[in-house]
Scaffold this motif. Sequence first.
Motif, short mmCIF file in Angstrom:
data_model
loop_
_atom_site.label_atom_id
_atom_site.label_comp_id
_atom_site.label_asym_id
_atom_site.label_seq_id
_atom_site.Cartn_x
_atom_site.Cartn_y
_atom_site.Cartn_z
N SER A 101 -2.00 3.48 4.42
CA SER A 101 -1.52 2.10 4.30
C SER A 101 -1.86 1.27 5.52
O SER A 101 -1.95 0.05 5.44
CB SER A 101 -0.01 2.09 4.08
OG SER A 101 0.68 2.63 5.21
N ALA A 158 0.83 -1.20 0.00
CA ALA A 158 0.00 0.00 0.00
C ALA A 158 0.86 1.26 0.00
O ALA A 158 0.54 2.25 -0.67
CB ALA A 158 -0.93 -0.01 1.21
N GLU A 159 1.97 1.24 0.75
CA GLU A 159 2.89 2.39 0.74
C GLU A 159 3.48 2.60 -0.65
O GLU A 159 3.72 3.74 -1.06
CB GLU A 159 4.01 2.16 1.76
CG GLU A 159 3.60 2.34 3.20
CD GLU A 159 3.41 3.79 3.60
OE1 GLU A 159 4.05 4.67 2.99
OE2 GLU A 159 2.62 4.05 4.53
#
Length: 203
Positions: free
Chosen positions: A200, A20-21
């Motif tokens: 995230s 997600a990051e």
Amino acid sequence: MKLYDGGKAPNPRRVSIFLAEKGIEIERVPVDMGALGHKSDALSKLNPLQRLPVLELDDGTVLTESVAICRYIETLHPEPNLFGHRGLEEAQVEMWNRRVELHFLNSVAAVFRHLHPAMKDWEVPQVKEWGEANRPRVTEFLSLLDGELAHRDFIAGNRFTIADISAMVSVSFMKPAKIDMPEHLAHLRAWHERVSGRPSARA
């Protein structure tokens, strides 16, 4: 690529937050760990240790261990950098990530696996004394982190890295392990509020 994913378990979650990051989507194959799906014949062929996550590449190569998977993803997608730039920062991130794994995540896992009734069929034998022995180890390391975070915003320096991801999932794992964060650790609590607010963290 396919990622065999164990949902909210700490190590699969580390990879989910990392992806997600990076803003990366990978095909997911959900595995029901509650139903011992990670011990199925199909998963055992991919990872004889019967652990998740597992990353299967298009050519059939298999990578296991969450940090190894994240390192591979970082080679494909270098930015934003989460393992540190070459030299001192890279070493500092590695040092703190290992410290978090060895002295925090592993200790929380020992408490959970050896004391939680739901783990009696997973951790055979459960050794209650070992679970109880790890409780003070968790709080000792939390105190150490609190002191470090008095001088910087993140675990390994002044920016978010894999060390923060490892520490964040370790804090979350404290809840099912029934370990409370001491109220007086103000710097640690402020750090946790910062990182938990990242998009995230909801991955």
